[in-house]
Scaffold this motif. Structure first.
Motif, PDB file in Angstrom:
ATOM      1  N   THR A  22      75.770  12.658  68.228  1.00  0.00           N
ATOM      2  CA  THR A  22      74.873  13.072  69.305  1.00  0.00           C
ATOM      3  C   THR A  22      73.873  11.964  69.648  1.00  0.00           C
ATOM      4  OG1 THR A  22      73.412  14.070  67.651  1.00  0.00           O
ATOM      5  CG2 THR A  22      75.030  15.511  68.701  1.00  0.00           C
ATOM      6  N   ASN A  23      74.185  10.736  69.257  1.00  0.00           N
ATOM      7  CA  ASN A  23      73.326   9.571  69.548  1.00  0.00           C
ATOM      8  C   ASN A  23      71.944   9.685  68.907  1.00  0.00           C
ATOM      9  OD1 ASN A  23      75.260   8.207  71.141  1.00  0.00           O
ATOM     10  ND2 ASN A  23      74.747   9.519  72.882  1.00  0.00           N
ATOM     11  N   ILE A  24      71.905  10.315  67.754  1.00  0.00           N
ATOM     12  CA  ILE A  24      70.647  10.419  67.020  1.00  0.00           C
ATOM     13  C   ILE A  24      70.526   9.238  66.061  1.00  0.00           C
ATOM     14  CG2 ILE A  24      69.395  11.736  65.270  1.00  0.00           C
ATOM     15  CD1 ILE A  24      70.444  14.264  66.558  1.00  0.00           C
ATOM     16  N   ASP A  25      69.427   8.521  66.154  1.00  0.00           N
ATOM     17  CA  ASP A  25      69.147   7.380  65.282  1.00  0.00           C
ATOM     18  C   ASP A  25      68.276   7.880  64.139  1.00  0.00           C
ATOM     19  OD1 ASP A  25      67.315   4.250  65.711  1.00  0.00           O
ATOM     20  OD2 ASP A  25      68.556   5.007  64.098  1.00  0.00           O
ATOM     21  N   ALA A  26      68.867   8.097  62.974  1.00  0.00           N
ATOM     22  CA  ALA A  26      68.161   8.770  61.895  1.00  0.00           C
ATOM     23  C   ALA A  26      67.969   7.877  60.687  1.00  0.00           C
ATOM     24  CB  ALA A  26      68.929  10.021  61.480  1.00  0.00           C
ATOM     25  N   ARG A  27      66.895   8.118  59.959  1.00  0.00           N
ATOM     26  CA  ARG A  27      66.684   7.559  58.630  1.00  0.00           C
ATOM     27  C   ARG A  27      66.634   8.718  57.652  1.00  0.00           C
ATOM     28  NH1 ARG A  27      61.575   3.866  58.095  1.00  0.00           N
ATOM     29  NH2 ARG A  27      60.602   5.833  58.701  1.00  0.00           N
ATOM     30  N   TYR A  28      67.012   8.426  56.402  1.00  0.00           N
ATOM     31  CA  TYR A  28      67.105   9.480  55.394  1.00  0.00           C
ATOM     32  C   TYR A  28      66.422   9.023  54.102  1.00  0.00           C
ATOM     33  CZ  TYR A  28      70.745  10.912  58.634  1.00  0.00           C
ATOM     34  OH  TYR A  28      71.437  11.260  59.774  1.00  0.00           O
ATOM     35  N   ALA A  29      65.783   9.971  53.422  1.00  0.00           N
ATOM     36  CA  ALA A  29      65.115   9.676  52.155  1.00  0.00           C
ATOM     37  C   ALA A  29      65.474  10.751  51.141  1.00  0.00           C
ATOM     38  CB  ALA A  29      63.606   9.616  52.350  1.00  0.00           C
ATOM     39  N   VAL A  30      65.336  10.429  49.850  1.00  0.00           N
ATOM     40  CA  VAL A  30      65.635  11.398  48.783  1.00  0.00           C
ATOM     41  C   VAL A  30      64.480  11.451  47.790  1.00  0.00           C
ATOM     42  CG1 VAL A  30      67.185  12.033  46.896  1.00  0.00           C
ATOM     43  CG2 VAL A  30      68.114  11.015  48.978  1.00  0.00           C
ATOM     44  N   VAL A  31      64.024  12.692  47.508  1.00  0.00           N
ATOM     45  CA  VAL A  31      62.987  12.931  46.510  1.00  0.00           C
ATOM     46  C   VAL A  31      63.506  13.991  45.546  1.00  0.00           C
ATOM     47  CG1 VAL A  31      60.676  13.830  46.099  1.00  0.00           C
ATOM     48  CG2 VAL A  31      61.114  12.372  48.087  1.00  0.00           C
ATOM     49  N   ALA A  32      63.302  13.808  44.255  1.00  0.00           N
ATOM     50  CA  ALA A  32      63.739  14.787  43.258  1.00  0.00           C
ATOM     51  C   ALA A  32      62.530  15.391  42.569  1.00  0.00           C
ATOM     52  CB  ALA A  32      64.651  14.119  42.240  1.00  0.00           C
ATOM     53  N   PHE A  33      62.623  16.709  42.252  1.00  0.00           N
ATOM     54  CA  PHE A  33      61.594  17.303  41.402  1.00  0.00           C
ATOM     55  C   PHE A  33      62.259  18.079  40.274  1.00  0.00           C
ATOM     56  CE2 PHE A  33      61.640  21.718  42.977  1.00  0.00           C
ATOM     57  CZ  PHE A  33      62.200  21.595  44.238  1.00  0.00           C
ATOM     58  N   GLY A  34      61.466  18.437  39.303  1.00  0.00           N
ATOM     59  CA  GLY A  34      61.903  18.833  37.970  1.00  0.00           C
ATOM     60  C   GLY A  34      61.229  17.802  37.089  1.00  0.00           C
ATOM     61  N   GLY A  35      59.951  18.092  36.704  1.00  0.00           N
ATOM     62  CA  GLY A  35      59.048  17.051  36.269  1.00  0.00           C
ATOM     63  C   GLY A  35      58.297  16.531  37.489  1.00  0.00           C
ATOM     64  N   LEU A  36      57.531  15.472  37.309  1.00  0.00           N
ATOM     65  CA  LEU A  36      56.782  14.908  38.423  1.00  0.00           C
ATOM     66  C   LEU A  36      57.735  14.533  39.550  1.00  0.00           C
ATOM     67  CD1 LEU A  36      54.006  13.910  39.479  1.00  0.00           C
ATOM     68  CD2 LEU A  36      54.565  11.670  38.494  1.00  0.00           C
ATOM     69  N   PRO A  37      57.508  15.037  40.787  1.00  0.00           N
ATOM     70  CA  PRO A  37      58.388  14.662  41.904  1.00  0.00           C
ATOM     71  C   PRO A  37      58.538  13.155  42.004  1.00  0.00           C
ATOM     72  CG  PRO A  37      56.935  16.437  42.559  1.00  0.00           C
ATOM     73  CD  PRO A  37      56.480  16.005  41.192  1.00  0.00           C
ATOM     74  N   SER A  38      59.775  12.708  42.259  1.00  0.00           N
ATOM     75  CA  SER A  38      60.099  11.278  42.235  1.00  0.00           C
ATOM     76  C   SER A  38      60.767  10.859  43.534  1.00  0.00           C
ATOM     77  CB  SER A  38      61.061  10.962  41.080  1.00  0.00           C
ATOM     78  OG  SER A  38      60.532  11.369  39.850  1.00  0.00           O
ATOM     79  N   VAL A  39      60.312   9.746  44.078  1.00  0.00           N
ATOM     80  CA  VAL A  39      61.010   9.132  45.210  1.00  0.00           C
ATOM     81  C   VAL A  39      62.205   8.369  44.650  1.00  0.00           C
ATOM     82  CG1 VAL A  39      60.848   7.576  47.179  1.00  0.00           C
ATOM     83  CG2 VAL A  39      58.835   8.887  46.461  1.00  0.00           C
ATOM     84  N   LEU A  40      63.415   8.742  45.068  1.00  0.00           N
ATOM     85  CA  LEU A  40      64.617   8.041  44.617  1.00  0.00           C
ATOM     86  C   LEU A  40      65.103   7.041  45.652  1.00  0.00           C
ATOM     87  CD1 LEU A  40      66.622  10.972  42.978  1.00  0.00           C
ATOM     88  CD2 LEU A  40      64.894   9.471  41.964  1.00  0.00           C
ATOM     89  N   VAL A  41      64.959   7.404  46.922  1.00  0.00           N
ATOM     90  CA  VAL A  41      65.296   6.497  48.027  1.00  0.00           C
ATOM     91  C   VAL A  41      64.280   6.744  49.133  1.00  0.00           C
ATOM     92  CG1 VAL A  41      67.030   5.774  49.715  1.00  0.00           C
ATOM     93  CG2 VAL A  41      67.761   6.654  47.497  1.00  0.00           C
ATOM     94  N   PRO A  42      63.585   5.706  49.628  1.00  0.00           N
ATOM     95  CA  PRO A  42      62.686   5.893  50.765  1.00  0.00           C
ATOM     96  C   PRO A  42      63.499   5.998  52.053  1.00  0.00           C
ATOM     97  CG  PRO A  42      62.760   3.591  50.181  1.00  0.00           C
ATOM     98  CD  PRO A  42      63.612   4.312  49.161  1.00  0.00           C
ATOM     99  N   PHE A  43      62.845   6.164  53.178  1.00  0.00           N
ATOM    100  CA  PHE A  43      63.569   6.276  54.445  1.00  0.00           C
ATOM    101  C   PHE A  43      64.459   5.058  54.664  1.00  0.00           C
ATOM    102  CE2 PHE A  43      60.225   9.364  55.769  1.00  0.00           C
ATOM    103  CZ  PHE A  43      61.092  10.413  56.004  1.00  0.00           C
ATOM    104  N   THR A  44      65.746   5.339  54.903  1.00  0.00           N
ATOM    105  CA  THR A  44      66.718   4.270  55.077  1.00  0.00           C
ATOM    106  C   THR A  44      67.864   4.759  55.940  1.00  0.00           C
ATOM    107  OG1 THR A  44      68.242   2.776  53.903  1.00  0.00           O
ATOM    108  CG2 THR A  44      67.946   4.969  52.980  1.00  0.00           C
TER     109      THR A  44
END
Length: 409
Positions: A22-44
């Motif tokens: 649909t011509n959407i230009d998107a970035r994606y990020a991943v955060v995990a929780f279970g313990g202190l929430p953690s950034v695993l991948v920033p917007f990319t």
């Protein structure tokens, strides 16, 4: 959450392909929780990396699953610097390991969890009185861990075998302790003021931790099985439903289209959970969708159901109709102390942030334990078509379009 995380990660390319179509230009990020929430991948835009990280979330994280805290951290103006950033994959380590939403982007969060929301881990996120919680694994010799589970009534301190714990002992309406409603209210205000739409996959039949306090009043509750003489005297809901909302009360068609927020809010009110996160968001003009995560593990129907969820999110992004909300004042959380660890299960959150103007629309997606955030930007072209920019980050799980994904293990 292991099986859920695997299903979500394996279907992620279908979601991304749908946005690309649909011509959407998107970035994606991943955060995990279970313990202190953690950034695993920033917007990319590196989708293979995000899919790999989601698949590896697995069951290795802590069982302290503070889903509401993870949402609040993902949306703070400090770009997620309250989270653990030591587990970001290369080359996103150090200063680059942040949740930085693009200006003018749609913000979407996709969150997955099989538990209720435990008390916050960081002192600064605790509400006054919230440290008065139930033990997550019983009181055989006192609570051997820090108490982190949300208290509720009606409840009864009862011994099952060698272990003592709190069991719901009546079909009367379940009520949370007041500080936990204050946390829900604060989270909802942050979602509204951030212009975020939230899609939540949650376990609606019972909480996955069967060793902890039992807030259902049905056959999943040992007190009910032993002590209730009238087995048809079943109580509605449990703590996760009281906190987040109920997938069974959504007014939509069979493939999750034509969602009616007003009728859904009325269902929540009639069922006594208008103070849930979904009730609070919808009541203030925002958009929050809730789905049954337990349906995803069915090998035959699970992939199709997840595709319906993704289709609903794509429609939300394309229509740019994520919120009719106005700004809501937010009060500060208290700074009460708290520390502990427990065994883990998984949670996924995905967030999408979308902002549009007369010429642009931006979508970013983030995922963390698991949160997916998608940010989408659209610009007018000479052929009079729209191009949308989407960013996805997996964070336990938030999607901002930018899309952020959040999950716990």
């Amino acid at each position: 959450m292991c099986a859920y995380n695997l299903q979500i990660s394996s279907s992620l390319r279908r979601f991304v392909s749908g946005l690309d179509g649909t011509n959407i230009d998107a970035r994606y990020a991943v955060v995990a929780f279970g313990g202190l929430p953690s950034v695993l991948v920033p917007f990319t835009v590196d989708i293979p990396q995000k899919k790999l990280v989601l698949a590896k979330v697995g069951c290795s994280r802590d069982g302290w699953e503070a889903g509401l805290e993870a949402l609040r951290m993902t949306l703070q103006p400090n770009n997620g610097t309250d989270m653990d950033r030591s587990n970001c994959i290369a080359p996103y380590t150090g200063r680059n390991c942040i949740i930085n939403w693009r200006p003018g982007a749609q913000k979407h969060i996709i969150m997955a969890t099989d538990e209720d929301s435990d008390i916050p881990i960081l002192n600064s996120y605790l509400m006054p009185g919230q440290s008065d919680a139930f033990c997550p694994s019983g009181y055989a010799f006192g609570c051997g861990q820090m108490a982190i589970e949300p208290p509720f009534t009606p409840s009864y301190f009862w011994k099952d075998g060698l272990n003592w714990n709190y069991f719901r002992n009546s079909s009367e309406s379940l009520v949370l302790a007041q500080p936990y409603y204050e946390e829900i209210k604060l989270t909802a205000k942050l979602i509204i003021n951030s212009g975020v739409s939230l899609s939540l996959l949650m376990k609606s039949d019972f909480n996955a931790n069967l060793n902890g306090p039992q807030s259902t009043y049905n056959s999943f509750n040992k007190f009910f099985n032993r002590m209730e003489t009238n087995k048809s005297n079943i109580g509605y809901g449990h703590t996760a439903i009281a906190q987040y909302g109920d997938p069974h009360l959504q007014v939509q068609d069979s493939v999750f289209g034509n969602f009616d927020p007003e009728a859904t809010l009325e269902n929540l009110r009639k069922s006594g959970i208008a103070s849930s996160l979904q009730g609070s968001v919808l009541a203030n003009g925002g958009i929050m969708r809730v789905y049954q995560i337990q349906q995803l593990v069915d090998p035959i129907t699970g992939p199709e159901i997840l595709n319906h969820v993704y289709n609903a999110i794509e429609t939300l992004i394309q229509n740019c109709t994520y919120s009719n909300a106005s700004a809501v004042p937010i009060t500060a959380a208290s700074t009460t102390a708290s520390t502990t660890s427990t065994s883990s299960t998984g949670t996924t959150t995905s967030t999408t942030d979308t902002t549009s103007t007369s010429t642009t629309s931006s979508t970013e997606t983030s995922t963390s334990s698991t949160t997916t955030s998608t940010e989408t930007t659209s610009t007018s072209t000479t052929t009079s078509t729209d191009t949308t920019t989407t960013e996805t980050t997996s964070t336990s799980s938030t999607t901002t379009t930018e899309t952020t994904s959040t999950s716990s293990t």
